[in-house]
Write a protein that holds these residues in place. Structure first.
Motif, PDB file in Angstrom:
ATOM      1  N   THR A 204      87.438 -37.737   2.481  1.00 33.77           N
ATOM      2  CA  THR A 204      88.387 -36.670   2.801  1.00 33.77           C
ATOM      3  C   THR A 204      88.436 -35.705   1.625  1.00 33.77           C
ATOM      4  O   THR A 204      88.049 -36.051   0.511  1.00 33.77           O
ATOM      5  N   GLN A 205      88.957 -34.494   1.870  1.00 35.75           N
ATOM      6  CA  GLN A 205      89.049 -33.501   0.805  1.00 35.75           C
ATOM      7  C   GLN A 205      90.258 -32.599   1.021  1.00 35.75           C
ATOM      8  O   GLN A 205      90.416 -32.015   2.084  1.00 35.75           O
ATOM      9  N   VAL A 206      91.123 -32.562  -0.011  1.00 40.56           N
ATOM     10  CA  VAL A 206      92.192 -31.577  -0.040  1.00 40.56           C
ATOM     11  C   VAL A 206      91.569 -30.299  -0.589  1.00 40.56           C
ATOM     12  O   VAL A 206      91.028 -30.291  -1.689  1.00 40.56           O
ATOM     13  N   TRP A 207      91.655 -29.194   0.201  1.00 43.44           N
ATOM     14  CA  TRP A 207      90.933 -27.983  -0.211  1.00 43.44           C
ATOM     15  C   TRP A 207      91.811 -26.749  -0.027  1.00 43.44           C
ATOM     16  O   TRP A 207      92.833 -26.771   0.652  1.00 43.44           O
ATOM     17  N   ASN A 208      91.360 -25.692  -0.686  1.00 42.23           N
ATOM     18  CA  ASN A 208      92.056 -24.407  -0.600  1.00 42.23           C
ATOM     19  C   ASN A 208      93.552 -24.575  -0.876  1.00 42.23           C
ATOM     20  O   ASN A 208      94.398 -23.942  -0.258  1.00 42.23           O
ATOM     21  N   ASP A 209      93.857 -25.479  -1.814  1.00 40.21           N
ATOM     22  CA  ASP A 209      95.243 -25.838  -2.075  1.00 40.21           C
ATOM     23  C   ASP A 209      95.781 -25.100  -3.295  1.00 40.21           C
ATOM     24  O   ASP A 209      95.032 -24.716  -4.190  1.00 40.21           O
ATOM     25  N   GLY A 210      97.110 -24.937  -3.334  1.00 36.29           N
ATOM     26  CA  GLY A 210      97.740 -24.292  -4.461  1.00 36.29           C
ATOM     27  C   GLY A 210      99.205 -24.021  -4.190  1.00 36.29           C
ATOM     28  O   GLY A 210      99.714 -24.250  -3.085  1.00 36.29           O
ATOM     29  N   VAL A 211      99.889 -23.536  -5.231  1.00 31.68           N
ATOM     30  CA  VAL A 211     101.307 -23.197  -5.137  1.00 31.68           C
ATOM     31  C   VAL A 211     101.449 -21.715  -5.460  1.00 31.68           C
ATOM     32  O   VAL A 211     100.894 -21.232  -6.457  1.00 31.68           O
ATOM     33  N   SER A 212     102.202 -20.998  -4.647  1.00 30.77           N
ATOM     34  CA  SER A 212     102.368 -19.553  -4.863  1.00 30.77           C
ATOM     35  C   SER A 212     103.824 -19.161  -4.625  1.00 30.77           C
ATOM     36  O   SER A 212     104.553 -19.862  -3.919  1.00 30.77           O
ATOM     37  N   PRO A 213     104.260 -18.037  -5.201  1.00 28.06           N
ATOM     38  CA  PRO A 213     103.483 -17.203  -6.145  1.00 28.06           C
ATOM     39  C   PRO A 213     103.333 -17.895  -7.502  1.00 28.06           C
ATOM     40  O   PRO A 213     104.068 -18.813  -7.830  1.00 28.06           O
TER      41      PRO A 213
ATOM     42  N   ALA B 296     103.931 -24.624  -1.358  1.00 29.74           N
ATOM     43  CA  ALA B 296     102.763 -25.471  -1.607  1.00 29.74           C
ATOM     44  C   ALA B 296     101.982 -25.567  -0.311  1.00 29.74           C
ATOM     45  O   ALA B 296     102.525 -25.982   0.729  1.00 29.74           O
ATOM     46  N   LYS B 297     100.728 -25.178  -0.333  1.00 29.09           N
ATOM     47  CA  LYS B 297      99.951 -25.154   0.906  1.00 29.09           C
ATOM     48  C   LYS B 297      98.494 -25.481   0.634  1.00 29.09           C
ATOM     49  O   LYS B 297      98.032 -25.506  -0.506  1.00 29.09           O
ATOM     50  N   GLY B 298      97.766 -25.736   1.714  1.00 33.47           N
ATOM     51  CA  GLY B 298      96.350 -26.038   1.611  1.00 33.47           C
ATOM     52  C   GLY B 298      95.833 -26.583   2.912  1.00 33.47           C
ATOM     53  O   GLY B 298      96.409 -26.335   3.982  1.00 33.47           O
TER      54      GLY B 298
END
Length: 539
Positions: free
Chosen positions: A436-445, A456-458
């Motif tokens: 499995t892979q958690v991808w395109n993840d990050g916290v914004s702004p 928090a999304k991805g």
């Protein structure tokens, strides 16, 4: 009369070989240099000259004497007895005494040789030797140990040199003079210089690889000679073997325990433990030799692999420091039966790709000495590939085990256990999960004020064959670690992935720190995965 002493040797090794001449054609003087040293006779001090030239006659020589640090000449003397040589060739390597030397103070001076002084073909040979200006020198020696042994391997010989001041007749330290020394038996030699108190020290560090013997330290200063003899004392070794004894029957490929203790008889007669090599050697053809090193407490424990019937000897490795026991400890290996067995073997792979085996080592029949072990390899074979070892471990006969491979699992390789020395294989297991892979993840702004909303999304993907597909309906945990020193990770909340694999979760910005999304609530068919670490600055 030819004479070559330690002081003449000093002129060859210690003095700078500076040669000047006029004209240039005479500069080399045939590639040879005369030698000088100190001579004490009848309460007077002379320079002794050894003629080493074919280009000039001793009668043409003047000796110029000055301090080591100042070229200003303090005394010029001629040579006596030069008339005994009718020509230069017959004088080669002959020695001549100078006129008596008078200098302003006791000490070591440099002697230059000047031939045909003031003439166009003058030859100057600088630093041909030392004149040690002092009467009736006395040399004394002491050592830090009375003998050489394992405990007394560092030998320091100290000495002092005194002489009578030719001017005041006061006996005082002879400072700043050099002497030659050698250590017979230790094959060491060199030069040592007295300090301002007339003292000197030389040292020898004996090692186990040296050829150690009774050693005589010799020191030579002009006509003075003193020696100090130190005997070499070997220490007796004692080997006590706790196991095995007699005849040993153990499974083929097993490691029977060999345990014992090594001690030495110290200089004071007591028994002390020794850290040193102990060799276990089979007498038969094809037998195995092994070396183990005892610990600081003298004990050792290892296994000896049983492959054939044999006579096995246990004994300390040879050392120049010690006398070995009169006879080695011996035990006999009976013909080993092939009875080793791996039972109740199970294998699994967890969500973090760790492969773990459980099982038990035993025998199909018969017995074995207590403490007998075997080496087990954890083997892996990828699809279409060959078996290779990922690591080994030791396990005792009759014992259960739980052990993990240092290599992580993938999507479906085969795994097994193998007794490395007995050619016994356990059952094979196909182990693997989907990646499995958690991808395109990050916290914004990225930069927000305290109290503002963060998202928090991805996305979460799963690998199916050679392609990646969205993985919906899975729990994602959101973790945070504050930027303050000593902070630990803590979970702030969870969310679930949608059918397209995407996820999001809102939080209130409270402090600077690092965020990370983790997929750890896996089913048995999938591996876990951690997203990237994302730092957010809260203003």
């Amino acid at each position: 009369m030819k004479k070559f002493t330690a002081a003449l040797a000093t002129s060859l090794v210690v003095c700078a070989a500076t040669l000047t001449a006029a004209p240039a054609a005479q500069a080399g003087d045939g590639g040879t240099r005369s030698r000088t040293e100190t001579l004490l006779e009848g309460g007077k001090i002379y320079a002794l000259y050894e003629h080493m030239s074919w280009s000039f006659h001793p009668k043409d020589v003047t000796l110029k004497i000055h301090t080591k640090d100042d070229p200003e000449v303090l005394a010029s003397v001629r040579l006596d007895g030069t008339e005994k040589c009718p020509d230069t060739e017959e004088c080669y390597e002959d020695t001549f005494r100078s006129e008596p030397v008078t200098l302003p103070a006791m000490g070591a001076y440099v002697i230059d040789v000047v031939a045909r002084e003031g003439q166009p073909d003058e030859v100057v040979q600088r630093s041909t030797g030392y004149l040690n200006y002092g009467l009736d020198p006395k040399l004394t020696l002491t050592s830090n140990h009375p003998w050489i042994s394992y405990e007394k391997a560092y030998i320091k010989v100290s000495g002092s040199l005194v002489a009578e001041d030719p001017k005041t007749h006061e006996v005082k330290p002879f400072a700043g003079v050099g002497m030659y020394y050698r250590a017979r038996g230790a094959y060491g030699e060199g030069w040592v210089w007295t300090n301002k108190e007339g003292r000197f020290t030389t040292s020898t560090q004996f090692g186990a690889s040296d050829t150690i013997a009774d050693t005589t330290y010799e020191y030579m200063f002009d006509q003075q000679y003193e020696s100090l003899s130190l005997p070499f004392r070997k220490q007796a070794l004692q080997l006590t073997v706790d196991a095995p004894h007699g005849t040993v029957t153990a499974p083929y490929g097993s490691d029977v325990p060999v345990r014992g203790k090594l001690t030495r008889t110290a200089d004071d007669g007591t028994q002390k433990p020794l850290a040193a090599e102990v060799r276990i050697a089979a007498g038969g053809v094809g037998g195995r030799d092994k070396t183990v090193v005892s610990g600081e407490n003298g004990t050792f424990a290892t296994g000896y692999t049983v492959k054939q019937s044999d006579e096995v000897n246990v004994q300390p490795a040879a050392s120049n420091w010690f006398t070995a026991p009169a006879a080695p400890h011996s035990f006999t290996l009976a013909t080993p039966p092939r009875t080793s067995k791996l039972s109740d073997v199970q294998a699994k792979v967890d969500k973090y790709r760790k492969v773990t085996f459980t099982g038990k080592l035993g025998v199909t029949q018969g017995s074995y000495p207590a403490g007998t072990t075997a080496q087990v390899s954890i083997d892996r074979r990828p699809a279409g590939g060959s078996w290779t070892s990922t690591g080994t471990f030791d396990v005792a006969y009759g014992a259960s085990f739980t052990v993990s491979s240092p290599k992580k699992a993938d999507t479906g390789a085969q795994w097994r256990l193998r007794l490395t020395n007995a050619s016994v294989n356990g059952p094979s297991f196909t182990l693997g999960r989907k990646y499995t892979q958690v991808w395109n993840d990050g916290v914004s702004p990225e930069g927000v004020r305290k109290g503002a909303t963060l998202t928090a999304k991805g996305g979460l993907m799963q690998k199916s064959g050679s392609s990646w597909k969205p993985y919906g309906g899975q729990k994602i945990r959101v973790w945070f670690k504050a930027a303050t020193a000593g902070s630990a990770w803590k979970e702030l909340g969870t969310t679930k992935t949608l059918s397209d694999g995407s996820f999001s979760k809102k939080f209130t910005a409270r402090q600077d720190g690092t965020w990370q999304m983790r997929y750890t609530d896996t089913v048995t068919s999938h591996y876990a995965d951690y997203g990237r670490e994302d730092y957010v600055d809260v203003r």
